[in-house]
Enzyme design. Structure first.
Site, PDB file in Angstrom:
ATOM      1  N   HIS A 144     -33.938  19.028  64.332  1.00 17.88           N
ATOM      2  CA  HIS A 144     -33.510  18.474  63.043  1.00 17.88           C
ATOM      3  C   HIS A 144     -33.941  19.389  61.899  1.00 17.88           C
ATOM      4  CE1 HIS A 144     -32.811  15.242  60.007  1.00 17.88           C
ATOM      5  NE2 HIS A 144     -33.847  15.821  59.415  1.00 17.88           N
ATOM      6  N   GLU A 145     -35.178  19.872  61.954  1.00 18.32           N
ATOM      7  CA  GLU A 145     -35.665  20.771  60.898  1.00 18.32           C
ATOM      8  C   GLU A 145     -34.902  22.093  60.905  1.00 18.32           C
ATOM      9  OE1 GLU A 145     -37.470  19.667  58.582  1.00 18.32           O
ATOM     10  OE2 GLU A 145     -37.924  17.791  59.600  1.00 18.32           O
ATOM     11  N   HIS A 148     -31.822  21.688  58.926  1.00 20.73           N
ATOM     12  CA  HIS A 148     -31.975  21.858  57.482  1.00 20.73           C
ATOM     13  C   HIS A 148     -31.912  23.343  57.101  1.00 20.73           C
ATOM     14  CE1 HIS A 148     -32.684  17.791  56.188  1.00 20.73           C
ATOM     15  NE2 HIS A 148     -33.718  17.616  56.999  1.00 20.73           N
ATOM     16  N   ASP A 200     -29.143  15.819  61.119  1.00 16.88           N
ATOM     17  CA  ASP A 200     -29.140  15.047  62.367  1.00 16.88           C
ATOM     18  C   ASP A 200     -28.091  15.573  63.334  1.00 16.88           C
ATOM     19  OD1 ASP A 200     -31.178  13.326  61.622  1.00 16.88           O
ATOM     20  OD2 ASP A 200     -29.847  11.719  60.960  1.00 16.88           O
TER      21      ASP A 200
END
Length: 276
Positions: A144-145, A148, A200
């Site tokens: 998930h990171e 980003h 996500d």
């Protein structure tokens, strides 16, 4: 002929962008000259077209401030750092942005949290490592990171913060100011709902490509949302039932448990040794 047209086209493009900023930000545009607005428009283009190398350089400067600040303490266990880096690099290599270098660091903090900054720098709290039931759940957070970073959400937040604070003129922003914005955005400011949904989906796809069982992303989010006291990660990653619902719809129940990382006994044994 083409050379004479180019300046005119560039000027027109700058004017359109500058005017769009003026109309979308009426307070900031009051008492500003047209020349000032044009200059702002050009600088928005520059911020929006940072190269990978420039973004990584910005990330390095922000990371240096993070690791040298008193608010963070990095874990020193080399085996723990190697374990997180191994998972992170496995995911990064099959992400939608594998061409930049990724740096994975562990923060010695019992709070359940993780965050990322521009240029591929990702941080995982020891509290989150403990909270995960298995490696798939841990990998889902790292994925998930990475999402980003792939979507450049940190850069977008910095640009918006600069606009809000009237700091868009690059000539008036020193390196220290940019670094401070990057640190505050990374650890304090919540991501938008749109950014969270995008991270996500990027993370889920990344998790699957890396060979991890996708159910880990769902079970970990379910676990965190059921806690009586909201974990620290929700201060920058707002929880929504919609996020969970979208993830559940994105995972085929028949293949949700196919993949690596579901052995809870092996995971517990490993982190017990690494976090003791």
């Amino acid at each position: 002929m083409g050379k004479r047209l180019f300046p005119k086209l560039y000027g027109l493009l700058s004017l359109l962008i500058a005017l769009s900023i003026a109309f979308s930000s009426p307070v900031a545009s009051q008492n500003r000259s047209l020349g000032d607005l044009l200059q702002r428009g050009v600088q928005v283009i520059q911020l929006s077209t940072l190269s990978d190398a420039q973004e990584v350089q910005f990330g390095k400067q922000i990371n240096q401030e993070i690791v040298s600040s008193e608010r963070f303490t990095l874990a020193t266990n080399p085996d723990l750092k190697a374990y997180i880096n191994k998972i992170g690099q496995r995911l990064a290599q099959v992400s939608d942005r594998p061409q930049i270098p990724y740096t994975f660091q562990v923060i010695a903090d019992d709070n359940i949290n993780a965050f990322a900054i521009m240029g591929g720098f990702i941080y995982i709290n020891t509290g989150l490592i403990r909270a995960a039931a298995n490696e798939s759940e841990l990998a889902s957070v790292i994925a998930h990171e990475i999402g980003h970073v792939v979507a450049r959400h940190s850069l977008e937040q910095i640009k918006k913060a600069a606009l809000t604070q009237g700091l868009l003129e690059a000539a008036r922003i020193d390196r220290k100011t940019w670094v401070q914005l990057g640190v505050e955005i990374a650890y304090r400011l919540p991501q938008s709902r749109k950014a969270e949904l995008e991270a996500d989906q990027l993370g889920l796809n990344n998790l699957k490509r890396a060979g991890y069982a996708p159910i880990g992303m769902i079970t970990f989010m379910e676990k965190l949302m059921q806690k009586a006291e909201p974990p620290a990660i929700f201060s920058t990653h707002p929880p929504t039932k919609n996020r969970l619902a979208v993830l559940q719809e994105s995972v085929n129940p028949q293949t949700a448990r196919k993949g690596d990382g579901l052995n809870e006994i092996a995971y517990r044994r490993k982190i017990r040794a690494l976090l003791s």
